[in-house]
Design a protein around this motif. Structure first.
Motif, short mmCIF file in Angstrom:
data_model
loop_
_atom_site.label_atom_id
_atom_site.label_comp_id
_atom_site.label_asym_id
_atom_site.label_seq_id
_atom_site.Cartn_x
_atom_site.Cartn_y
_atom_site.Cartn_z
N PRO A 1 3.05 -6.30 0.23
CA PRO A 1 3.52 -4.91 0.40
C PRO A 1 3.93 -4.25 -0.90
CG PRO A 1 4.56 -6.39 2.01
CD PRO A 1 3.83 -7.26 1.05
N ASN A 2 3.60 -2.97 -1.01
CA ASN A 2 4.07 -2.09 -2.10
C ASN A 2 3.59 -2.51 -3.49
OD1 ASN A 2 5.61 -0.40 -0.34
ND2 ASN A 2 7.20 -1.97 -0.28
N TRP B 1 9.37 -5.59 0.65
CA TRP B 1 9.71 -4.50 1.55
C TRP B 1 11.11 -3.96 1.28
CZ3 TRP B 1 6.62 -1.51 3.91
CH2 TRP B 1 5.43 -1.97 4.49
#
Length: 280
Positions: free
Chosen positions: A181-182, A18
């Motif tokens: 995430p991502n 993040w």
């Protein structure tokens, strides 16, 4: 203890993804290293932690008796999933290679290529450590000799850096950590950085403007999206195309990696193994 360690590593991996996703604006090498750390470190930490928990077993100094078994089962599940993904990718890759090797061969600029009988322009290195160069009949019909030489220089860069082999392993790490995430953003950034590296290597051996012109001529969505395919006309989006064209026009100096010590950060992923001797 085991479950706490596993959950702590998981929280650290999510937090890292993040907070650190934005790439630095420095040179290509800094961006490359930054994205590699983002992609590789979280799943490697989880993988090594699972190995450490499997080695320690379900018993030890636990607050609750069931805690060890939960962490043990989770570790087995993650390792099993990782090995399943690795086997699936390997089998699929070898099946594609077996099919490619049935295509007819031609000689292009002192290289042997397999010809794909389609009208769309396409060229790529496909495989692992020793990939096959694949070109479409459409590409041979579309490009003149100078343009074809420029594209071949780009694909020679992929071969020089063994991109198909290394991105097979990076693709595996991406697959087992796709839920973090991502993940997709990081993967796309790495792909475009890979193409920028090949573009710049080729630009020092051919005309960079000719290479940019050829890219505009043949650009399209890559027909084989797997990590062991390094295609010249892979751009993913109009923004990525603009980024590659701008880089070719400005033709900045290609900065090579500075040495083996740049991989020292990978030692961080081995830290969970320090818990094994302390296990009681």
């Amino acid at each position: 203890m085991h479950l706490t360690m596993l959950l702590s590593i998981l929280a650290l991996a999510c937090l890292w993804r993040w907070v650190k996703t934005q790439a630095p604006t420095q040179n290509w090498h800094d961006q490359w290293r930054h994205m590699l750390v983002l992609l590789m470190l979280p799943p490697l930490l989880l993988f090594v932690s699972s190995i450490a928990i499997l080695r320690m077993g379900p018993h030890g100094w636990m607050v609750w008796g069931w805690e060890g078994w939960i962490s043990y089962i989770l570790a087995i599940a993650f390792l099993g999933f990782a090995l399943f993904c690795l086997g699936q990718m390997t089998i699929k890759g070898y099946c594609i290679l077996a099919q490619i090797r049935t295509y007819r061969q031609v000689e292009l600029n002192n290289s042997i290529a397999r010809v794909l009988n389609i009208s769309a322009p396409f060229i790529a290195q496909i495989g692992f450590w020793y990939p096959e160069l694949v070109v479409s009949q459409g590409l041979l019909d579309t490009l003149n000799p100078d343009q074809l030489e420029a594209v071949m220089a780009h694909e020679q860069a992929h071969y020089r850096y063994r991109d198909t082999f290394w991105f097979f392993w990076l693709g595996w790490l991406r697959q087992i950590s796709g839920w973090l995430p991502n993940s997709q953003v990081i993967w796309e950034n790495l792909l475009v950085l890979r193409e920028l590296r090949a573009d710049r290597w080729a630009a020092h051996r051919t005309d960079s403007l000719l290479l940019a012109e050829t890219l505009l001529l043949v650009v399209q969505v890559t027909m084989i999206e797997d990590s062991y395919c390094a295609a010249f006309n892979h751009v993913a989006s109009p923004d990525r195309l603009s980024q590659r064209i701008d880089a070719l026009i400005t033709a900045p100096e290609l900065i090579e990696p500075k040495g083996w010590w740049q991989w020292g950060w990978l030692l961080i992923s081995l830290l969970p193994l320090l818990a094994v001797p302390l296990h009681g």
